[in-house]
Design an enzyme around this catalytic site. Sequence first.
Site, PDB file in Angstrom:
ATOM      1  N   ASP A 370      51.823 -60.902  78.114  1.00 29.55           N
ATOM      2  CA  ASP A 370      52.606 -61.735  77.189  1.00 29.55           C
ATOM      3  C   ASP A 370      53.602 -62.653  77.928  1.00 29.55           C
ATOM      4  OD1 ASP A 370      53.842 -62.634  74.938  1.00 29.55           O
ATOM      5  OD2 ASP A 370      54.457 -60.668  74.198  1.00 29.55           O
ATOM      6  N   ARG A 446      58.579 -56.926  64.505  1.00 29.89           N
ATOM      7  CA  ARG A 446      58.725 -57.501  65.849  1.00 29.89           C
ATOM      8  C   ARG A 446      58.908 -59.022  65.731  1.00 29.89           C
ATOM      9  NH1 ARG A 446      54.972 -57.911  71.215  1.00 29.89           N
ATOM     10  NH2 ARG A 446      56.349 -56.921  72.658  1.00 29.89           N
ATOM     11  N   CYS A 529      43.672 -54.020  71.808  1.00 25.50           N
ATOM     12  CA  CYS A 529      45.017 -53.464  71.920  1.00 25.50           C
ATOM     13  C   CYS A 529      45.698 -53.729  70.592  1.00 25.50           C
ATOM     14  CB  CYS A 529      45.755 -54.177  73.057  1.00 25.50           C
ATOM     15  SG  CYS A 529      47.482 -53.690  73.244  1.00 25.50           S
ATOM     16  N   SER A 530      46.526 -52.815  70.161  1.00 24.05           N
ATOM     17  CA  SER A 530      47.356 -53.103  69.005  1.00 24.05           C
ATOM     18  C   SER A 530      48.639 -52.318  69.211  1.00 24.05           C
ATOM     19  CB  SER A 530      46.640 -52.674  67.717  1.00 24.05           C
ATOM     20  OG  SER A 530      47.513 -52.830  66.617  1.00 24.05           O
ATOM     21  N   GLY A 532      49.455 -50.942  71.910  1.00 23.56           N
ATOM     22  CA  GLY A 532      48.828 -49.723  72.430  1.00 23.56           C
ATOM     23  C   GLY A 532      47.583 -49.445  71.622  1.00 23.56           C
ATOM     24  N   ASP A 537      38.985 -48.010  67.260  1.00 23.21           N
ATOM     25  CA  ASP A 537      37.917 -47.612  66.349  1.00 23.21           C
ATOM     26  C   ASP A 537      36.604 -48.220  66.818  1.00 23.21           C
ATOM     27  OD1 ASP A 537      37.582 -50.337  65.059  1.00 23.21           O
ATOM     28  OD2 ASP A 537      39.679 -49.956  64.554  1.00 23.21           O
ATOM     29  N   ASP A 551      50.856 -47.612  74.329  1.00 25.80           N
ATOM     30  CA  ASP A 551      51.922 -48.234  75.110  1.00 25.80           C
ATOM     31  C   ASP A 551      52.692 -47.185  75.897  1.00 25.80           C
ATOM     32  OD1 ASP A 551      51.477 -50.834  74.596  1.00 25.80           O
ATOM     33  OD2 ASP A 551      53.018 -51.071  73.054  1.00 25.80           O
ATOM     34  N   GLU A 617      53.736 -45.003  98.970  1.00 24.82           N
ATOM     35  CA  GLU A 617      53.245 -45.136  97.589  1.00 24.82           C
ATOM     36  C   GLU A 617      52.099 -46.147  97.538  1.00 24.82           C
ATOM     37  OE1 GLU A 617      57.089 -44.455  94.761  1.00 24.82           O
ATOM     38  OE2 GLU A 617      57.170 -46.185  96.104  1.00 24.82           O
TER      39      GLU A 617
END
Length: 748
Positions: A370, A446, A529-530, A532, A537, A551, A617
């Site tokens: 985003d 949102r 994605c929605s 998360g 489905d 998320d 790491e």
Amino acid sequence: MSILINQENGTITLHTDHTSYQMKADEIGTLLHCYYGARVPEEDLSYAVFRMNRGFSGNPYEKAAADRAYSLDTLPQELGTFGAGDYRISAVKIRHEGGDQALRLRFVKAEILPGKYALSALPASYEDGNEGCETLLVTMEDPEGSVRAELFYGVFPKKDVITRALRITNTGDAEKTLLKAAPLSLDFLEGDYDLIGFYGKWAKERVPERTVLRHGVQSFGSVRGGSSHHYNPSAILCDSSATEDYGRAWGFSFVYSGEFLLEAEKDKIDETRITLGIHPDDFSWPLAPGESFTSPEVLMTFSDQGISGISRRFHDFIRKNIVRGFWRDRRRPVLLNNWEATYFDFTGEKLVDIAKTARDLGVEMFVLDDGWFGHRNDDTCALGDWDPNEEKLQMSIAELGGKIRDLGLRFGIWFEPETISEDSDLYRAHPDWAVRIPGRLPDLSRSELILDMSRVDVQDYILRKMSSVIESAGATYVKWDFNRSVCDKYSHALPPSRQGEMAHRFVLGTYRVLEGLLSRFPELLIEGCSGGGGRFDCGMLYYTPQIWCSDNTDPIERLTIQYGTSFIYPVNTMGAHVSASPNHQTGRSTPMETRTAVAMSGTFGYELDPTKLLPAEQEEIRRGIGVFKELYETLQQGDYYRLTRPDDTGCTVWESVRKDRKEAVLTAVFDHVRANYTPVYVRLRGLKPDGKYKVSPVPGYRSADPRVPADSLIKEPVLSGSSLMNQGIFIPHYTKEYQSWQIIFSEV
Ligand code: DGJ
């Protein structure tokens, strides 16, 4: 032949390799449901249908004088309808021109069609090569009500899956209104069952909940526009005594991404009915004379090997018969997504820096999330303005895509196509494209409004804008997000009398754009994605081979989320990333190897800024990607077994077994530490009993830990499949909090 129509005894039987399903029209044309369960020989199973006069269960007129034991209220039927003597939950409800709502269907004919039926404008399962699929088309009619109902059954013999879809036609000469259309309507003669559903919320999706199916109606569903975080459009019904591995279970999953309703009823004589279809609260569909409505389809499977048998059947089916296209059988690129790395705060150069370090560590695709378009620097504005923000990027999207590709990486990009900000050029130009009820202030979520995807002009606009960005950026991946629930449903393109179509048309519009993108860019990988996993489905999986699971990227929280998701959906559909520690959602610190092990039982990628990591790491990332590639076949395409339940033992354990059973990978994650720890024993599954398996930790991993030498994992490094599955193993003790183990069993 998987479908048999027996002209002598009137039975219609569907066989798969391990299951049978039977129906039969009785003497007055009621289509009885006789059986669905383990495979049985060719016999008329209607002998088990018990009839008795029960009082207050009425009789069809033609039976009333002679046979009070005959009642539509008690007979098991193939399709439950409303208002004509069956008082249980119904699958179909229609309002006739006279205002009455009764529907009584009588069997007309059954035909066998070659192959698996397809559904126009809707996702549907398909035959993978030559699997010997057949379609049964059953026609029923209500002559007094002038309605025809056609049931389509798709039979996948090798997969033990049967699908159902429903077409309702107005055969009269005046308009009617369809009020409910559920393709699943399945009756059971008795009722000692449990129902497993999957509830959740944002950041905690698909928690399995098993409840006794009591008398009355149990239901869950969604009126949120999408299938939702809150309830998944899937369920399992099982014997009350069934466990992961034993007992009978029936699985159902809706191939649909919109509003749904699942109902299960245990009635006065313990008969059970389960229905699944479009949620009726926001649905009404006018049918002019001659017009039809076709429902989405439902998948059904049966297993007599417990709940995990349902999961494995659905996993195989979804992997090969729902997911399709270029990426179905290919390993998806290991990606790095910049969302948790930068949120809205980036420039093109910063992104290229991140991508370069990621590339050096073995990442294969960079995904720009985003904030790259319009004037979007936070989540309050610009949705709909799908023009790259060159001022912010300090370069064009074509340049950015080019720089990423020059690094040898694929480039992916985020969209949220079904929403619109009030503060956007699109809204200023087309206020009527937003979903808003005239004269009513809308509910914002949102800060977003819904874009009216039920409109063809809107669909065309979105398709055009997305295509142009994908083309100029050279993107081969799209993340398709959807960050709010839908309410205030109203389309300016529909007359008042047809507003009941809007919710379903919205979903059809989304499908049309997804199909349009895939036909323009056949090699495009779309990740659903929605916020998360709010739209996880089989409808979305038909277009988007993977879906961002949640998320919530905390690996300990993901244990429950991925565990719940695995009841229906395979690992290679679950978007899962290694994120930074401490985790951004929970603040919890976890070892990198645990984050890696959990994400590997998902599509696998990263969501952090690798330039900020210590060299050790970074080395863990390099190692993790190598291990993922090595174990890919077993983890992503193998058979999946849940060996413990999160929360039960403090240690979540699961196992993936390669299809040839030559390799298994066990993953165990401790979700808390305890003094004087009780060892966790697990028995493996799915191995060859006579096979000999070498037991070893994942390479270059545990053996590096001096406190736990590799050979202490198990005293005998080579054991038979039989011992591993019967005696089992114990999970080695932890040496630190949130420790995980990955153990490989390879046939020698
Ligand atoms: C919700 C998604 O689930 C996140 O991964 C991220 O893409 C944000 N939306 C961006 O707004």
